[in-house]
Scaffold this active site. Structure first.
Site, PDB file in Angstrom:
ATOM      1  N   TYR A   5      89.347  17.138 -38.718  1.00 16.95           N
ATOM      2  CA  TYR A   5      88.124  17.140 -39.534  1.00 16.95           C
ATOM      3  C   TYR A   5      87.937  18.450 -40.296  1.00 16.95           C
ATOM      4  CZ  TYR A   5      86.684  13.034 -36.754  1.00 16.95           C
ATOM      5  OH  TYR A   5      86.603  11.807 -36.142  1.00 16.95           O
ATOM      6  N   ASP A  19      94.554   7.707 -24.511  1.00 12.30           N
ATOM      7  CA  ASP A  19      94.527   6.262 -24.233  1.00 12.30           C
ATOM      8  C   ASP A  19      94.186   6.014 -22.766  1.00 12.30           C
ATOM      9  OD1 ASP A  19      96.912   7.589 -23.804  1.00 12.30           O
ATOM     10  OD2 ASP A  19      98.198   6.065 -24.699  1.00 12.30           O
TER      11      ASP A  19
END
Ligand code: ATP
Length: 350
Positions: free
Chosen positions: A134, A218
């Site tokens: 970002y 994950d």
């Protein structure tokens, strides 16, 4: 006297911030010394002036002790340019490098989890807030052609990771369960992930009282759903922290209950906001859940040194929910202002 800059923003932002300001009024009536100024930066100002906030605003806002923000988002500005200007502008401009999202289940019925663990949902997601994917590094080649190429570069500095992890370990050390879980994907992200992981091992060695562990993103998502009670402090980069924060919010009743803080531990500057967006689908109907904004207010007053007021706010929210005061997103019927009133009526503070 603490000075607060209030930016209500777009959509349901002004609706939930109105309740937060009533709460600050109540605290002021109890002798707490706050003052605030409202800054109307929004999609409207962006569409009118070409900027959501004037250039000098950053310097002005830096002079406040805290910033309370509603939400940004407007269907007329699909790329959220105005939201990025304000929210990312303030996060970067004030170097608010820690984003903190406490995840606490305030009422057992609010979690979508069917079994076990629900009563143990009490952890904090910490997200590095100024770097990573970002950081706005990248660009297009041959834009708009069939050969179009996009580059989105993750910016990860040793300095940025280390200061963030030091804060995360210090926070973990002060919690009842002194455990920190680093979440990354260093098996696939061989450069940025590797730097994160090596820095993590080094900082961990300086905090022997904290049990340090690692999960890949994950596996961490799966474990959060299957066994949320496992976690105490989760530390992650900007992207993974963003995702884990929303997952945490969902586990604890949804976006209507999830507050967040953006802080710089060294300068003491802080910006506090609900994690939800402007929710254009329900804006203007007076049905938004103000709890996230009220709890963001609690984080803000605690940051300003008033732990007693912060605890009173959280207790009043919990009590309201336990006594059946719920907005529609939580299965109830109360309007935004009725929910705000329900919480304020239960504020037990000298
Ligand atoms: P934005 O573009 O500003 O991020 P969005 O609609 O994509 O807006 P959110 O505003 O975060 O994303 O919310 C997603 C959905 O969750 C909303 O459409 C709304 O139905 C619900 N929601 C979010 N916040 C609240 C709230 N405080 N009270 C009730 N429902 C909410």
């Amino acid at each position: 006297m603490s000075r607060i800059a209030v930016i209500p923003g777009d959509g349901i932002g002004p609706e939930v911030i109105a309740e937060a300001l009533r709460l600050l009024e109540l605290l002021r009536g109890k002798g707490r010394s706050f003052s605030w100024d409202v800054f109307p930066f929004s999609a409207e100002t962006f569409l009118r002036d070409g900027r959501a906030m004037p250039l000098e605003a950053l310097g002005q806002l830096a002079g406040y002790d805290a910033i309370l923000l509603g939400a940004f988002g407007d269907p007329r500005i699909p790329d959220m340019a105005h939201g990025r200007e304000v929210v990312l502008g303030l996060r970067q401009g004030l170097d608010l490098y820690v984003n903190m999202r406490p995840v606490r289940l305030l009422l057992p019925e609010l979690t979508p989890l069917k079994r076990g663990g629900a009563s143990e949902i009490d952890f904090v997601v910490l997200r590095e807030n100024t770097e990573g994917l970002y950081a706005h590094a990248g660009g297009f080649l041959h834009r708009g052609t069939r050969n179009e190429t996009a580059l989105q570069t993750s910016v990860d500095t040793r300095f940025g990771i280390e200061r963030f992890l030091r804060y995360a370990f210090a926070l973990a050390a002060a919690r009842p369960i002194a455990k920190l879980t680093l979440v990354d994907k260093h098996n696939a992200l061989r450069f940025s992930g590797d730097l994160w992981y090596r820095t993590f091992l080094e900082v961990a060695s300086a905090f022997s009282s904290v049990s340090a562990e690692h999960r890949f993103i994950d596996a961490a998502c799966a474990e959060l759903v299957l066994n949320p009670g496992h976690f105490s402090v989760i530390a992650a980069d900007n992207l993974f922290g963003d995702i884990l924060g929303d997952l945490g919010a969902a586990l604890a009743g949804g976006l209507g209950f999830a507050p967040s803080a953006n802080i710089n531990p060294e300068t003491g500057k802080g910006m506090f906001e609900p994690i939800h967006g402007s929710a254009p689908d329900i804006a203007g109907r007076g049905i938004a859940n103000p709890c996230a904004a009220l709890l963001a207010c609690a984080m803000m007053v605690e940051h300003l040194g008033d732990k007693e007021a912060a605890m009173a706010i959280e207790k009043a929210v919990r009590k309201s929910l336990a006594e059946g005061a719920l907005t529609r997103d939580a299965g109830g019927t109360l309007s935004t202002s009725e929910m705000g009133k329900a919480v304020m009526a239960r504020m037990d503070i000298p």
